[in-house]
Motif scaffolding. Sequence first.
Motif, short mmCIF file in Angstrom:
data_model
loop_
_atom_site.label_atom_id
_atom_site.label_comp_id
_atom_site.label_asym_id
_atom_site.label_seq_id
_atom_site.Cartn_x
_atom_site.Cartn_y
_atom_site.Cartn_z
N UNK A 76 0.83 -1.21 0.00
CA UNK A 76 0.00 0.00 0.00
C UNK A 76 0.87 1.26 0.00
N UNK A 77 0.62 2.21 0.91
CA UNK A 77 1.35 3.47 0.91
C UNK A 77 2.85 3.29 1.15
N UNK A 78 3.24 2.19 1.77
CA UNK A 78 4.66 1.93 2.03
C UNK A 78 5.29 1.02 0.97
N UNK A 79 4.56 0.72 -0.09
CA UNK A 79 5.09 -0.14 -1.15
C UNK A 79 6.04 0.62 -2.06
N UNK A 80 7.15 -0.01 -2.42
CA UNK A 80 8.15 0.62 -3.28
C UNK A 80 8.74 -0.41 -4.25
N UNK A 81 9.24 0.10 -5.36
CA UNK A 81 10.10 -0.66 -6.26
C UNK A 81 11.04 0.35 -6.91
N UNK A 82 12.34 0.01 -6.92
CA UNK A 82 13.35 0.92 -7.44
C UNK A 82 13.95 0.35 -8.73
#
Length: 400
Positions: A76-82
């Motif tokens: 959700x709001x804390x999901x990331x992909x770099x």
Amino acid sequence: MGTMLRRRDFGKQAVMCGGALLAGFERVHWPMPNVAGLEDRSEDRSKDPFSGGRQLGTADFVNPRPLEMEAAQGTELDGRLYTDLSKLSPQELAIPTDEFYIRTRVSKLLPEPKSWRVRVDGLVEKLRNRTIEEFGIATKPMGLHLMECAGNGPLVHFGMISVASWGGVPLTDFLEGSGAKPYASRVLITGFDQYAAKSMSSVPGASWVFPTGELRAARAFLATEMNEKPLTEDHGAPVRLVVPGWYGCACIKWVTAVTFVDDTAKATSQMQEYAARTHQNSLPMLARDFQPATIDPAAMPIRVEKWVVEQKIKYRVVGIAWGGAAPVKTLMIRFNPEEDYVPLDNFAQSKNDPWTLWTHAWSPKEPGTYSIRLAAKDPSVRTRRLDSGYYVRSVEISEV
């Protein structure tokens, strides 16, 4: 799950194994154009300085912290992909969808796509609802476009910038016949904004107010496809806004409403959260007082290749340039603050979106840590982040 083998690790192993090729980069063809204003150096460019050489590996950038790249993490709001930019080549400018950066992942409360509606309301003669089926019928190719998070920076290894081939509906087509009233000067785009869990790093907010003329000028569109396939949920399915040339915070995901408003519309919480990162001079309360969240011309290195050419060590710096309203004519580079800037060896930008790859041959005099910085030496071009040293990257050179 094992640790992902990153490009730099692969490079080190290649050296240990006798200098094996790195991901085919020796076979990459780098065009050697004449850059406007630098024709006197064209003879030097007529020959690839790495012709006949062998790539040994890559030099490490100095990063502030270890970071797993190209793997979705958090929810959700804390999901990331770099995104790992080091693999880019001129032959493939688009980033695969599963490697395209993510700033917020899909909500666990997102409704089923089949029931999706985009409401057109506000200062209009009649409220309307557009179905996902209508979007499917009207979708057309929209081309390659770059997206960069306003928070893209060294802590995330500059991995929050990507390019994709998009498909969707031009916003002008979508709004045609909407019956907007004459004084409806702006458009509020709203996205789904409910989450199952409270975030420790972000606040909810998925809306932005745009001047109607700015959306038209940017050729904004409502995307339903990404890299020739249906948009994925983490990237805003079933419908997301894409505003070419604007930061990703303005490219609202999971669009639920398009609302016509006037000049009294207040700035949204998302606009205020990103005010500093979109170069606002203050924290305006009204949307009309916000400057467009557009990306200035920018450039940075994405890898430093180590080569042996005629029994001598050479380095090829590979980088990208992007942003701005028009192509940059000349980019300059330096490797430490006490050095003078010199023109890039191999750079010719024909358009500012998506990105342009460039290269520069470099022979450092001694081992050590070098800070690579780019500049656009044109006083008529606004380059706020470049001017501040925002995209400087340091690299460790162990052999010369």
